[in-house]
Write a protein that holds these residues in place. Structure first.
Motif, PDB file in Angstrom:
ATOM      1  N   VAL A 117      41.511  27.442  44.063  1.00  0.00           N
ATOM      2  CA  VAL A 117      42.173  28.018  44.279  1.00  0.00           C
ATOM      3  C   VAL A 117      41.662  29.468  43.260  1.00  0.00           C
ATOM      4  O   VAL A 117      41.159  28.884  42.411  1.00  0.00           O
ATOM      5  CB  VAL A 117      43.441  27.774  43.458  1.00  0.00           C
ATOM      6  N   PHE A 118      41.640  31.038  43.160  1.00  0.00           N
ATOM      7  CA  PHE A 118      41.005  31.632  42.221  1.00  0.00           C
ATOM      8  C   PHE A 118      42.613  32.370  41.295  1.00  0.00           C
ATOM      9  O   PHE A 118      43.245  32.373  42.018  1.00  0.00           O
ATOM     10  CB  PHE A 118      40.845  32.982  43.171  1.00  0.00           C
ATOM     11  N   LEU A 119      42.362  32.372  40.185  1.00  0.00           N
ATOM     12  CA  LEU A 119      43.237  33.398  39.925  1.00  0.00           C
ATOM     13  C   LEU A 119      42.911  34.314  38.522  1.00  0.00           C
ATOM     14  O   LEU A 119      41.404  34.246  38.038  1.00  0.00           O
ATOM     15  CB  LEU A 119      43.762  32.468  38.185  1.00  0.00           C
ATOM     16  N   PRO A 120      43.644  35.869  38.699  1.00  0.00           N
ATOM     17  CA  PRO A 120      43.203  36.563  37.982  1.00  0.00           C
ATOM     18  C   PRO A 120      43.198  36.113  36.227  1.00  0.00           C
ATOM     19  O   PRO A 120      44.681  35.580  36.127  1.00  0.00           O
ATOM     20  CB  PRO A 120      43.985  38.216  38.291  1.00  0.00           C
ATOM     21  N   PRO A 121      43.304  37.154  34.935  1.00  0.00           N
ATOM     22  CA  PRO A 121      43.697  36.659  33.809  1.00  0.00           C
ATOM     23  C   PRO A 121      45.032  37.197  34.029  1.00  0.00           C
ATOM     24  O   PRO A 121      45.651  37.752  35.220  1.00  0.00           O
ATOM     25  CB  PRO A 121      42.865  38.202  33.038  1.00  0.00           C
TER      26      PRO A 121
END
Length: 265
Positions: free
Chosen positions: A207-211
């Motif tokens: 999965v990909f996460l922003p700050p």
DNA sequence: CTTAAAACACTAAGGATCGG
DNA sequence: CCGATCCTTAGTGTTTTAAG
């Protein structure tokens, strides 16, 4: 006016009016469907691309996902959560996981026919922020981050957070419709309606996460936008109710001879 | 003797628990 | 573990019964 003629006029009027009302109801039903699609699209876009349409993108190398904002970091579910199986809290509230709602108190719904065992000592502890998965329904998106403390079925998987991300962001992201084929692909069984997800492979999902502050902004945006859609939905449902009521009233009036065709026609 | 309505039966879906 | 089974509701299919 001869009675036969009156009868024909009443029937013609009634036919035309009921058809007209049915068409309006169908159109409003379509609006409800579109609202659902819109809701899903808003959430999916927000959790995969953020809120800035001009953000620089890069390839995620994940086929179903495509491009993602360049500054989002990649991780795996297993780095955010660690499986937890704490038993022996039979007095806590029993929780359930629904596709539509995520984790809810089981007693809040009366459409769950399964009987709750007398002995709850095997039920697993769920803390606020835990990710709870209905193993057998995960391939349909039946999972969620809990807003409650309680206990849940031994056949579920409870993941305790080992992260400092925004729980609501993870909740919305992991429930994206695009992920259900991924969950399906890591599930096994003979009858598809009870295929169980392999929790080890689930932990491996990328999965990909922003700050975190961006996650918070996204959560607020989703909450604001879905509230608007919910308001439109409620209004549309009220309109459908009124249209159906009007149709019934017309038919009832015609049957009891109360319909004034002269004035209406 | 058809045909329509009513009654009954079966299946699927959703959410699980049970038990070898 | 994981397949068998359960419970309810909604929808569909099939058989009876009743009516024209």
């Amino acid at each position: 006016m001869p009675p036969d003629d009156l009868q024909v006029r009443i029937e013609t009027f009634l036919d035309r009016e009921t058809v007209r009302l049915e068409v309006l109801v169908a159109a409003k039903q379509r609006v409800l469907d579109l609202l659902d699609e819109k809701r899903k699209a808003i959430i999916a876009t927000a959790v995969t691309h953020g809120l800035n349409p001009k953000v620089e993108l890069r390839d995620s190398d994940v086929p179903w996902l495509g491009k993602i904002p360049a500054h989002w970091r990649s991780t795996r579910v297993g780095r955010l959560f660690r499986q937890s199986k704490i038993l022996g809290h039979p007095d806590l509230t029993v929780l359930s996981v629904y596709r539509e709602f995520g984790v809810i108190e089981r007693a809040s719904r009366d459409d769950n026919a399964n009987r709750v065992p007398d002995d709850l000592s095997k039920y697993q502890l769920v803390e606020v922020g835990d990710l709870v998965i209905n193993k057998m329904k995960a391939w349909q998106g039946s999972l969620g981050v809990s807003a409650f403390r309680g206990i849940t079925s031994p056949d579920y998987v409870v993941f305790r957070p080992v992260h400092s991300e925004e729980p609501q962001f993870l909740h919305s992201m992991l429930r994206m419709p695009q992920l259900t084929p991924v969950y399906l692909s890591i599930s096994n069984g003979i009858r598809i309606n009870q295929w169980r997800i392999e929790s080890e492979r689930f932990a491996n999902v990328e999965v990909f996460l922003p700050p975190v502050d961006e996650q918070r902004a996204i959560v607020q945006y989703i909450s604001r936008e879905t509230a608007k859609l919910d308001a439109v939905r409620a209004a549309t449902e009220r309109t459908i109710g009124l249209l159906k009521e009007r149709r019934s009233a017309l038919i009832a009036a015609a049957v009891t001879g109360q319909l004034d065709v002269g004035a209406a026609a």
